[in-house]
Motif scaffolding. Structure first.
Motif, PDB file in Angstrom:
ATOM      1  N   VAL A   5      77.451 123.455 147.500  1.00  0.00           N
ATOM      2  CA  VAL A   5      76.105 123.286 148.053  1.00  0.00           C
ATOM      3  C   VAL A   5      76.145 123.472 149.575  1.00  0.00           C
ATOM      4  O   VAL A   5      75.300 124.150 150.152  1.00  0.00           O
ATOM      5  CB  VAL A   5      75.521 121.901 147.685  1.00  0.00           C
ATOM      6  CG1 VAL A   5      74.212 121.640 148.401  1.00  0.00           C
ATOM      7  CG2 VAL A   5      75.325 121.785 146.182  1.00  0.00           C
ATOM      8  N   GLU A   6      77.156 122.880 150.225  1.00  0.00           N
ATOM      9  CA  GLU A   6      77.277 123.012 151.681  1.00  0.00           C
ATOM     10  C   GLU A   6      77.535 124.458 152.078  1.00  0.00           C
ATOM     11  O   GLU A   6      76.997 124.937 153.085  1.00  0.00           O
ATOM     12  CB  GLU A   6      78.396 122.106 152.192  1.00  0.00           C
ATOM     13  CG  GLU A   6      78.069 120.631 152.090  1.00  0.00           C
ATOM     14  CD  GLU A   6      79.265 119.733 152.336  1.00  0.00           C
ATOM     15  OE1 GLU A   6      80.368 120.239 152.627  1.00  0.00           O
ATOM     16  OE2 GLU A   6      79.090 118.506 152.220  1.00  0.00           O
ATOM     17  N   SER A   7      78.336 125.156 151.305  1.00  0.00           N
ATOM     18  CA  SER A   7      78.609 126.563 151.582  1.00  0.00           C
ATOM     19  C   SER A   7      77.339 127.399 151.457  1.00  0.00           C
ATOM     20  O   SER A   7      77.080 128.289 152.279  1.00  0.00           O
ATOM     21  CB  SER A   7      79.677 127.082 150.626  1.00  0.00           C
ATOM     22  OG  SER A   7      79.853 128.459 150.784  1.00  0.00           O
ATOM     23  N   THR A   8      76.535 127.103 150.440  1.00  0.00           N
ATOM     24  CA  THR A   8      75.267 127.805 150.269  1.00  0.00           C
ATOM     25  C   THR A   8      74.348 127.521 151.450  1.00  0.00           C
ATOM     26  O   THR A   8      73.688 128.423 151.969  1.00  0.00           O
ATOM     27  CB  THR A   8      74.592 127.375 148.950  1.00  0.00           C
ATOM     28  OG1 THR A   8      75.496 127.624 147.865  1.00  0.00           O
ATOM     29  CG2 THR A   8      73.310 128.131 148.707  1.00  0.00           C
ATOM     30  N   GLN A   9      74.324 126.282 151.915  1.00  0.00           N
ATOM     31  CA  GLN A   9      73.509 125.910 153.076  1.00  0.00           C
ATOM     32  C   GLN A   9      73.957 126.693 154.312  1.00  0.00           C
ATOM     33  O   GLN A   9      73.126 127.196 155.061  1.00  0.00           O
ATOM     34  CB  GLN A   9      73.625 124.402 153.339  1.00  0.00           C
ATOM     35  CG  GLN A   9      72.823 123.917 154.524  1.00  0.00           C
ATOM     36  CD  GLN A   9      71.340 123.973 154.277  1.00  0.00           C
ATOM     37  OE1 GLN A   9      70.874 123.483 153.278  1.00  0.00           O
ATOM     38  NE2 GLN A   9      70.606 124.576 155.185  1.00  0.00           N
ATOM     39  N   ARG A  10      75.271 126.801 154.518  1.00  0.00           N
ATOM     40  CA  ARG A  10      75.774 127.563 155.670  1.00  0.00           C
ATOM     41  C   ARG A  10      75.386 129.040 155.544  1.00  0.00           C
ATOM     42  O   ARG A  10      75.052 129.682 156.532  1.00  0.00           O
ATOM     43  CB  ARG A  10      77.291 127.422 155.782  1.00  0.00           C
ATOM     44  CG  ARG A  10      77.742 126.134 156.432  1.00  0.00           C
ATOM     45  CD  ARG A  10      79.211 126.159 156.798  1.00  0.00           C
ATOM     46  NE  ARG A  10      80.108 126.447 155.686  1.00  0.00           N
ATOM     47  CZ  ARG A  10      80.538 125.558 154.805  1.00  0.00           C
ATOM     48  NH1 ARG A  10      80.168 124.299 154.927  1.00  0.00           N
ATOM     49  NH2 ARG A  10      81.341 125.903 153.829  1.00  0.00           N
TER      50      ARG A  10
END
Length: 173
Positions: A5-10
């Motif tokens: 999820v954090e990677s998608t946000q970045r």
């Protein structure tokens, strides 16, 4: 799954929304002394106003390399070089470009969901192996698989929320 999820946000942060944002330049690497180097490590990046990004290289000799890397990137921005600072003017997005960016955001969100599903698959395989080796009972295995599925659904929903927020940000004029 949280990291997915954090990677998608970045990834979403690198999509242009009509406002200047230093994270637009996160994916740009400059060929500096024969090795690819991130732009952040070569220059100071400032936002003097809402539609301009100012890039001031630490080494003035690298200014042409930085300018070339920006031109070759998929940002669609033209750098203005005054000898010591590169300025990027962020134009307002057209409705067609907004639609393209929404599609790109959806594609990035789908990649995030796929990575979450891959994690689910690996976890379920591990539980099934434990069941075969009699480390856990059949009922425990089903319970664990249900928990894994519920966790997967929760993280996929979180990716959807992040996508909805980014789409709103892109389409807001």
């Amino acid at each position: 799954m949280q990291k997915a999820v954090e990677s998608t946000q970045r990834s979403f942060n690198t999509i242009r929304t009509g406002r200047a944002n230093p994270s637009l330049l996160d994916r740009i690497s400059v060929e500096y002394y024969g090795s690819p180097t991130s732009l952040k490590s070569l220059a100071n990046i400032n936002i003097p106003d809402a539609s301009t990004i100012a890039i001031q290289p630490f080494d003035r000799s690298s200014i042409s390399l930085i300018e070339k890397a920006i031109q070759l990137s998929d940002l669609g921005l033209t750098p203005n070089n005054d000898g010591s600072v590169i300025r990027l003017n962020i134009p307002q997005l057209t409705s067609d470009r907004r639609k393209e960016l929404v599609k790109l955001a959806a594609k990035l969100a789908e990649e995030g969901k796929v990575s979450i599903r891959n994690i689910r698959r690996d976890a379920i395989e591990a539980v099934r192996k434990q069941e075969k080796t009699s480390e856990v009972s059949e009922d425990e295995s089903r319970d664990l698989q249900d928990k894994i599925q519920k966790m997967t659904d929760k993280f996929v929903a979180r990716v959807e929320e992040v996508l909805a927020a980014k789409e709103k940000d892109i389409t807001t004029v």
